[in-house]
Design a protein around this motif. Sequence first.
Motif, PDB file in Angstrom:
ATOM      1  N   GLY A  13       0.811  -1.210   0.000  1.00 21.30           N
ATOM      2  CA  GLY A  13       0.000   0.000   0.000  1.00 21.30           C
ATOM      3  C   GLY A  13       0.843   1.258   0.000  1.00 21.30           C
ATOM      4  O   GLY A  13       2.057   1.217   0.112  1.00 21.30           O
ATOM      5  N   ARG A  14       0.160   2.384  -0.129  1.00 24.09           N
ATOM      6  CA  ARG A  14       0.844   3.663  -0.243  1.00 24.09           C
ATOM      7  C   ARG A  14       0.430   4.654   0.836  1.00 24.09           C
ATOM      8  O   ARG A  14       0.683   5.843   0.721  1.00 24.09           O
ATOM      9  CB  ARG A  14       0.570   4.274  -1.624  1.00 24.09           C
ATOM     10  N   SER A  15      -0.218   4.175   1.903  1.00 21.43           N
ATOM     11  CA  SER A  15      -0.747   5.108   2.902  1.00 21.43           C
ATOM     12  C   SER A  15       0.357   5.877   3.623  1.00 21.43           C
ATOM     13  O   SER A  15       0.127   6.983   4.095  1.00 21.43           O
ATOM     14  CB  SER A  15      -1.623   4.370   3.911  1.00 21.43           C
ATOM     15  N   ASN A  16       1.576   5.327   3.704  1.00 18.11           N
ATOM     16  CA  ASN A  16       2.687   6.010   4.380  1.00 18.11           C
ATOM     17  C   ASN A  16       3.721   6.543   3.389  1.00 18.11           C
ATOM     18  O   ASN A  16       4.831   6.901   3.773  1.00 18.11           O
ATOM     19  CB  ASN A  16       3.374   5.063   5.363  1.00 18.11           C
ATOM     20  N   GLN A  17       3.369   6.586   2.110  1.00 16.41           N
ATOM     21  CA  GLN A  17       4.294   6.992   1.054  1.00 16.41           C
ATOM     22  C   GLN A  17       4.644   8.476   1.157  1.00 16.41           C
ATOM     23  O   GLN A  17       3.777   9.303   1.398  1.00 16.41           O
ATOM     24  CB  GLN A  17       3.644   6.704  -0.307  1.00 16.41           C
ATOM     25  N   ARG A  18       5.924   8.783   0.952  1.00 21.36           N
ATOM     26  CA  ARG A  18       6.360  10.181   0.876  1.00 21.36           C
ATOM     27  C   ARG A  18       6.272  10.647  -0.582  1.00 21.36           C
ATOM     28  O   ARG A  18       6.577   9.883  -1.491  1.00 21.36           O
ATOM     29  CB  ARG A  18       7.820  10.330   1.321  1.00 21.36           C
ATOM     30  N   TYR A  19       5.898  11.923  -0.741  1.00 21.28           N
ATOM     31  CA  TYR A  19       5.812  12.531  -2.068  1.00 21.28           C
ATOM     32  C   TYR A  19       6.613  13.819  -2.079  1.00 21.28           C
ATOM     33  O   TYR A  19       6.732  14.506  -1.064  1.00 21.28           O
ATOM     34  CB  TYR A  19       4.353  12.811  -2.439  1.00 21.28           C
ATOM     35  N   GLY A  20       7.171  14.135  -3.239  1.00 16.58           N
ATOM     36  CA  GLY A  20       7.936  15.362  -3.408  1.00 16.58           C
ATOM     37  C   GLY A  20       7.035  16.565  -3.639  1.00 16.58           C
ATOM     38  O   GLY A  20       5.807  16.451  -3.729  1.00 16.58           O
ATOM     39  N   SER A  21       7.641  17.723  -3.769  1.00 19.92           N
ATOM     40  CA  SER A  21       6.895  18.986  -3.886  1.00 19.92           C
ATOM     41  C   SER A  21       6.078  19.076  -5.172  1.00 19.92           C
ATOM     42  O   SER A  21       5.155  19.869  -5.259  1.00 19.92           O
ATOM     43  CB  SER A  21       7.856  20.166  -3.780  1.00 19.92           C
ATOM     44  N   ASN A  22       6.406  18.261  -6.174  1.00 14.99           N
ATOM     45  CA  ASN A  22       5.651  18.263  -7.428  1.00 14.99           C
ATOM     46  C   ASN A  22       4.735  17.049  -7.552  1.00 14.99           C
ATOM     47  O   ASN A  22       4.323  16.688  -8.655  1.00 14.99           O
ATOM     48  CB  ASN A  22       6.606  18.323  -8.623  1.00 14.99           C
ATOM     49  N   GLY A  23       4.460  16.392  -6.414  1.00 16.99           N
ATOM     50  CA  GLY A  23       3.551  15.256  -6.426  1.00 16.99           C
ATOM     51  C   GLY A  23       4.172  13.933  -6.834  1.00 16.99           C
ATOM     52  O   GLY A  23       3.479  12.923  -6.914  1.00 16.99           O
ATOM     53  N   GLU A  24       5.479  13.926  -7.067  1.00 13.03           N
ATOM     54  CA  GLU A  24       6.147  12.693  -7.486  1.00 13.03           C
ATOM     55  C   GLU A  24       6.377  11.773  -6.282  1.00 13.03           C
ATOM     56  O   GLU A  24       6.623  12.241  -5.178  1.00 13.03           O
ATOM     57  CB  GLU A  24       7.475  12.994  -8.191  1.00 13.03           C
ATOM     58  N   ARG A  25       6.263  10.488  -6.518  1.00 14.00           N
ATOM     59  CA  ARG A  25       6.507   9.486  -5.476  1.00 14.00           C
ATOM     60  C   ARG A  25       8.005   9.421  -5.212  1.00 14.00           C
ATOM     61  O   ARG A  25       8.804   9.352  -6.146  1.00 14.00           O
ATOM     62  CB  ARG A  25       5.984   8.136  -5.980  1.00 14.00           C
ATOM     63  N   LEU A  26       8.413   9.451  -3.932  1.00 15.14           N
ATOM     64  CA  LEU A  26       9.830   9.361  -3.576  1.00 15.14           C
ATOM     65  C   LEU A  26      10.196   7.885  -3.406  1.00 15.14           C
ATOM     66  O   LEU A  26       9.634   7.193  -2.554  1.00 15.14           O
ATOM     67  CB  LEU A  26      10.124  10.155  -2.307  1.00 15.14           C
ATOM     68  N   VAL A  27      11.117   7.431  -4.239  1.00  9.08           N
ATOM     69  CA  VAL A  27      11.513   6.026  -4.292  1.00  9.08           C
ATOM     70  C   VAL A  27      12.983   5.916  -3.927  1.00  9.08           C
ATOM     71  O   VAL A  27      13.814   6.707  -4.391  1.00  9.08           O
ATOM     72  CB  VAL A  27      11.262   5.452  -5.710  1.00  9.08           C
ATOM     73  N   ALA A  28      13.314   4.925  -3.089  1.00 13.13           N
ATOM     74  CA  ALA A  28      14.706   4.668  -2.692  1.00 13.13           C
ATOM     75  C   ALA A  28      15.078   3.264  -3.139  1.00 13.13           C
ATOM     76  O   ALA A  28      14.264   2.343  -3.080  1.00 13.13           O
ATOM     77  CB  ALA A  28      14.858   4.794  -1.182  1.00 13.13           C
ATOM     78  N   GLY A  29      16.329   3.103  -3.584  1.00 11.92           N
ATOM     79  CA  GLY A  29      16.765   1.787  -4.033  1.00 11.92           C
ATOM     80  C   GLY A  29      18.255   1.595  -3.878  1.00 11.92           C
ATOM     81  O   GLY A  29      18.988   2.531  -3.565  1.00 11.92           O
ATOM     82  N   VAL A  30      18.666   0.348  -4.095  1.00 17.54           N
ATOM     83  CA  VAL A  30      20.078   0.006  -4.004  1.00 17.54           C
ATOM     84  C   VAL A  30      20.563  -0.634  -5.296  1.00 17.54           C
ATOM     85  O   VAL A  30      19.799  -1.279  -6.017  1.00 17.54           O
ATOM     86  CB  VAL A  30      20.400  -0.942  -2.819  1.00 17.54           C
ATOM     87  N   VAL A  31      21.860  -0.439  -5.552  1.00 14.74           N
ATOM     88  CA  VAL A  31      22.589  -1.204  -6.554  1.00 14.74           C
ATOM     89  C   VAL A  31      23.441  -2.161  -5.723  1.00 14.74           C
ATOM     90  O   VAL A  31      24.501  -1.783  -5.211  1.00 14.74           O
ATOM     91  CB  VAL A  31      23.458  -0.297  -7.446  1.00 14.74           C
ATOM     92  N   PRO A  32      22.940  -3.401  -5.497  1.00 13.75           N
ATOM     93  CA  PRO A  32      23.613  -4.328  -4.571  1.00 13.75           C
ATOM     94  C   PRO A  32      24.762  -5.082  -5.235  1.00 13.75           C
ATOM     95  O   PRO A  32      24.547  -5.855  -6.172  1.00 13.75           O
ATOM     96  CB  PRO A  32      22.486  -5.287  -4.158  1.00 13.75           C
ATOM     97  N   LEU A  33      25.969  -4.806  -4.764  1.00 10.01           N
ATOM     98  CA  LEU A  33      27.166  -5.376  -5.376  1.00 10.01           C
ATOM     99  C   LEU A  33      27.784  -6.465  -4.511  1.00 10.01           C
ATOM    100  O   LEU A  33      27.683  -6.434  -3.285  1.00 10.01           O
ATOM    101  CB  LEU A  33      28.211  -4.277  -5.598  1.00 10.01           C
ATOM    102  N   SER A  34      28.456  -7.390  -5.186  1.00 11.80           N
ATOM    103  CA  SER A  34      29.276  -8.372  -4.483  1.00 11.80           C
ATOM    104  C   SER A  34      30.472  -7.634  -3.879  1.00 11.80           C
ATOM    105  O   SER A  34      30.823  -6.524  -4.315  1.00 11.80           O
ATOM    106  CB  SER A  34      29.743  -9.459  -5.450  1.00 11.80           C
ATOM    107  N   ALA A  35      31.122  -8.254  -2.902  1.00  6.66           N
ATOM    108  CA  ALA A  35      32.245  -7.598  -2.210  1.00  6.66           C
ATOM    109  C   ALA A  35      33.363  -7.217  -3.180  1.00  6.66           C
ATOM    110  O   ALA A  35      34.010  -6.185  -3.009  1.00  6.66           O
ATOM    111  CB  ALA A  35      32.771  -8.497  -1.093  1.00  6.66           C
ATOM    112  N   ASP A  36      33.569  -8.029  -4.234  1.00  2.81           N
ATOM    113  CA  ASP A  36      34.636  -7.727  -5.200  1.00  2.81           C
ATOM    114  C   ASP A  36      34.193  -6.759  -6.297  1.00  2.81           C
ATOM    115  O   ASP A  36      34.982  -6.389  -7.156  1.00  2.81           O
ATOM    116  CB  ASP A  36      35.182  -9.017  -5.817  1.00  2.81           C
ATOM    117  N   LYS A  37      32.930  -6.359  -6.267  1.00  4.08           N
ATOM    118  CA  LYS A  37      32.343  -5.408  -7.212  1.00  4.08           C
ATOM    119  C   LYS A  37      32.287  -5.928  -8.650  1.00  4.08           C
ATOM    120  O   LYS A  37      32.154  -5.156  -9.594  1.00  4.08           O
ATOM    121  CB  LYS A  37      33.061  -4.056  -7.167  1.00  4.08           C
ATOM    122  N   TYR A  38      32.364  -7.244  -8.831  1.00  4.41           N
ATOM    123  CA  TYR A  38      32.261  -7.817 -10.172  1.00  4.41           C
ATOM    124  C   TYR A  38      30.830  -8.198 -10.532  1.00  4.41           C
ATOM    125  O   TYR A  38      30.541  -8.457 -11.697  1.00  4.41           O
ATOM    126  CB  TYR A  38      33.166  -9.044 -10.318  1.00  4.41           C
TER     127      TYR A  38
END
Length: 159
Positions: A13-38
Amino acid sequence: MAQQTLSMQARTGRSNQRYGSNGERLVAGVVPLSADKYYVLLIQSNRNNNWVLPKGGWETDEATAQDAACREAWEEAGIICTITYDLGFIDEKRKPEQLTKDAPRASYHFFEATVEKMEKEWPESHKRNRKWCTYAEAAQALKDRPELLAALNKCTMQR
């Protein structure tokens, strides 16, 4: 990030979703890498089974976008990770016809992370697969998601 309690219940659901000043949904994510970065870890999208990066809405009870990104990494990929680098903001790159009520315009904040641990079971393990990819494999898989490809291209993984 402070060590969080890992719930086996994914948020919905989206009841606790944060939105930016222009109504855009604020999304957070990761680029999950192996320890050796390969290698980078990709997950299957719920929507169409394409391969994507772990990401989701930054919610009002989360102090930082990093907290949201780490929670999403746990819920969607079953990984415990350490944020190593702030990759910054990536604006919406989808065309207007690609936006829907369930996938509205968004502003993405991505972080590079090192995968510390992968669990066998996680909140969305019943509906998502995951796979380690080289840069070339990941870039090919993300070619139709320019905002995700931009995050991949900002990270420090071996090419």
